[in-house]
Design a protein around this motif. Structure first.
Motif, PDB file in Angstrom:
ATOM      1  N   TRP A  89      -3.046   2.729  -4.663  1.00  0.00           N
ATOM      2  CA  TRP A  89      -3.903   3.502  -5.571  1.00  0.00           C
ATOM      3  C   TRP A  89      -5.302   2.896  -5.649  1.00  0.00           C
TER       4      TRP A  89
ATOM      5  N   ILE B  28      -4.264   9.743  -6.263  1.00  0.00           N
ATOM      6  CA  ILE B  28      -4.410  10.619  -7.429  1.00  0.00           C
ATOM      7  C   ILE B  28      -3.930  12.032  -7.114  1.00  0.00           C
TER       8      ILE B  28
ATOM      9  N   ARG C 124      -7.490  12.116 -12.974  1.00  0.00           N
ATOM     10  CA  ARG C 124      -8.442  11.003 -12.916  1.00  0.00           C
ATOM     11  C   ARG C 124      -9.000  10.706 -14.311  1.00  0.00           C
TER      12      ARG C 124
END
Length: 329
Positions: free
Chosen positions: A242, A250, A265
């Protein structure tokens, strides 16, 4: 003829021995069943599953999704899960400490939990005698009580309507069946942008009070400690992915939450997602005091002042076994 009989006898004995040896092999371990609810701070577990990081670490894990904390709590209390992702507050409320141990901090809420009011409300004090949707047996009950306490109000001054903090909260708010709801991301942001709601209170106002952790059953830690470690390693690989590939990560996590990548986000902005080295600090393994102690004491004091029952919380040190994996920190 004799040779043929001897050959047949040999093959019979050979295959018999093979069958016996195979039957003596231990059956494969059942996967560790880990429960969690829809929450951006837990989706790195899902990311680890989708990117095969658990498989790479040979971690036998089955993620089980629950629609509410109430359902997750019941499964834990009935011993149907080997572990779960949840807040320490919820663990205390559900009195799970005798059977389960905290092993890792997944995230700390810094604005990702909150109370949203209809557009005409400007503050928590405006909710006096108003209907507030809240999951009473979950974290929402605590968040509402803390918000009212800070606003110098009593819990009896609002009308609490029990509901889950996700779809039920969104629907009740959009249909104006309630004046406010206690919820969390991404519903928190969606109610503001899609329904014109106003944020009245968030966990940013009570820093370090909502700590979300990974817990394992004490038997899993006793008899399957290596498997528990493999789960943590798979999770840490996903966290590293990530950080290095945020757009791809995401997109995967947002898909499970059924929101756009932009919403997801934004949800992460209200969360601190610590790495291994930060966890070592939290657990007092880096020449520091245990990070949790003051937070737990504050929560216990609050529960006692409000005559609410709670249970103990115990910790298990798996992190020293992970310290050699410095590439994750």
């Amino acid at each position: 003829m004799k040779l043929s009989m001897k050959s047949n006898c040999f093959f019979f004995i050979f295959f018999f021995l093979i069958a016996v040896l195979l039957s003596c092999q231990a059956p494969p371990e059942e996967p560790l069943q880990i429960g969690y609810i829809d929450w951006p701070g837990y989706e790195i577990l899902y990311l680890a599953q989708q990117k095969d990081f658990f498989q790479e670490e040979k971690a036998p894990i089955l993620l089980k999704d629950f629609s509410s904390f109430s359902d997750l709590r019941k499964a834990l209390q009935l011993g149907r899960l080997d572990g779960a992702a949840m807040s320490i507050n919820e663990m205390l409320l559900a009195r799970l400490g005798e059977e389960y141990r905290v092993v890792f901090v997944l995230n700390v809420s810094q604005g990702a939990d909150g109370i949203v009011g209809q557009h005409e409300f400007q503050s928590i004090r405006n909710l006096k005698h108003k209907r507030v949707g809240v999951e009473l047996t979950g974290l929402g009950g605590y968040l509402l009580a803390r918000a009212l306490e800070i606003a110098d109000m009593e819990i009896s001054e609002v009308i609490r309507v029990n509901m889950t903090a996700t779809i039920e909260a969104y629907t009740a708010f959009s249909e104006r069946k309630v004046d406010a709801v206690v919820t969390f991301e991404p519903i928190l942001s969606r109610l503001v942008t899609e329904q014109g709601g106003k944020i009245l209170f968030t966990s940013r106002e009570i820093p370090d009070e909502i700590i979300n952790v990974l817990i394992f059953h004490k038997d899993a830690l006793k008899y399957r400690r290596d498997d528990c470690l493999r789960v943590l390693r798979g999770y840490l690989k996903a966290r590293e992915f990530w950080k290095k590939e945020p757009d791809q990560a995401i997109a995967i996590m947002a898909r499970r939450e059924r929101v756009s990548p932009d919403y997801f986000r934004q949800s992460l902005n209200g969360l601190l997602i610590p790495d291994l080295s930060t966890n070592l600090t939290y657990f007092g393994l880096s020449d520091t005091e245990n990070y949790f102690l003051e937070s737990i004491k504050n929560f216990q004091s609050f529960m006692e002042e409000n005559d609410l029952p709670y249970g103990p919380v115990y910790f298990e040190n798996l992190l020293n076994d992970l310290k050699r994996h410095e590439q994750f920190s």
